[in-house]
Design a protein around this motif. Structure first.
Motif: not given
Lengths: 232, 232
Positions: A41-43, A47-49, A83-85, A108-109
């Motif tokens: 789900l995230a790498r 960037m945190a999308d 959340l922090a990213a 979406p971030s």
DNA sequence: CGCTCCAATTGATATTTATCAAGAGCCTAG
DNA sequence: CTAGGCTCTTGATAAATATCAATTGGAGCG
């Protein structure tokens, strides 16, 4: 997204104090999606999308360096990552993948940041969520710096026991391989630590944990609220 | 509190976007105090009475368990501790003591929480501060779980080098005993790790670090932005 | 049912890290 | 100065942990 889902989500501490109009606008851009097991789900580094809220299933947060990998946390409903990213508009520090079939909200971030800036009820909820996340990591950090690996296992079992339907008999919720990585040891070492705990009131057969003598286990584990109590 | 101090503090990211009236009210209850070296400012387990902002000097955050002690972080100007406990109105998870003569702001936790609830500019600044703190701990956690102790030392030296006036020659800012605890090793082990880095382009004599071959050190340390870059 | 795959365990060994003990170097008070 | 106390270093040893190799034992599947 179905109406009953929206109602459920609206009741979460994170969204409860948002203004109705903002909530509606934020969730117009949201996805609720179900992912099969093993989906990344995230790498880390990207960037945190999206900001994620886990509704069902579970998610592993892990990190890599120099060919090594370590599991840092597992996320269960109804919790969030990362959340922090999202807030800092920075890169993920951890990767995330589903441990099982999981359903989650993706926001979406940019929308989250916009509403965080515009809705003070939401901003305050985010503060509490972040403070919670911070304290969870600090506890993990204390755990790994102050305890040996069998001590970490013993305290892990006590924490699991506290949330289990039957505190004296419950199942491990992860593969042992992953548990070993989470506890900061090799799988071989976990096997040996498990055997070593036989003399401290624990019997583990396959995935089933039976705590046969709580006092003995507590004497060994020395659980401490400031490391092991997830509610403070 | 002197006017020039107030002006300096007002410019901090945390307070910059507070409404003037709220800032004045919050700082009517604030203390700016100078503490000698070795003063315990917070003890883990106790309730967070004050939120601290370090103006000068430095503060060690540490934790104890079962007779063991570990240094978890050192705080330098102009940073804060321990925000999460203040916000959550929970107990400190870490103890804090001054490492040298230090000047800091003390804000009563109840006042911070009240203004956090009432001033959305302040609430948003707190979110960013907390997100930053969270990411710092996550990085520390990755550092200790993914690296061996000489690797942690090598990367620590590179991080120090990056902030030093002369990147190839600078002084250690802590006693080695404390540095060892921060890096998660014994003092004896730190001594040996220091010697071991001689073959990787580093010479440490007493408190002075000289990096004689950056490429060699980087080859060994393999610094990674997602662990070692404090700005992301 | 038997086969295969993979996680888990076990044993042997190596490496890393901690502990214990002693000595060296440095700071400071008297 | 110099004596005491401290940190730091060094060496010897012990303990903890990791690695490597082999085996066990389920779970899924044709």
């Amino acid at each position: 997204m179905r109406q009953d889902e929206l109602t459920e989500i609206r009741a979460l501490p994170l969204f409860r104090n948002m203004e109705a109009e903002n909530f509606d606008r934020l969730f117009r851009g949201a996805y609720v999606q179900t992912f099969p097991q093993g989906v990344e789900l995230a790498r880390e580094g990207e960037m945190a999308d999206f900001f994620h809220v886990v509704l069902d299933g579970s998610v592993e947060l892990f990190a890599n360096w120099n060919g090594r990998k370590s599991t840092l946390a597992t996320i269960h409903p109804l919790s969030t990552f990362i959340l922090a990213a999202t807030i800092k508009n920075g890169p993920y520090l951890m990767s995330a993948q589903t441990l099982e079939k999981s359903r989650m909200i993706l926001l979406p971030s940019t929308d989250v940041r916009a509403h965080f800036a515009a809705d003070s009820g939401f901003a305050r909820a985010i503060v509490l969520e972040l403070a919670q996340c911070y304290r969870v990591v600090v506890k993990s950090h204390k755990d790994i710096k102050l305890r040996t690996s069998p001590e970490r296992l013993a305290n892990y079992l006590l924490r699991q026991s506290a949330t289990a339907a039957d505190p004296s008999s419950f199942d491990l919720k992860m593969e042992k391989k992953r548990l070993a990585s989470f506890l900061g040891m090799t799988p071989e070492n976990l096997s040996r630590s498990i055997k070593a705990l036989n003399t401290h009131g624990v019997e583990i057969a396959l995935n089933n944990v039976r705590i046969v003598d709580f006092n003995l286990l507590r004497d060994y584990a020395k659980p401490d609220d400031l490391i092991d109590n997830p509610t403070i």
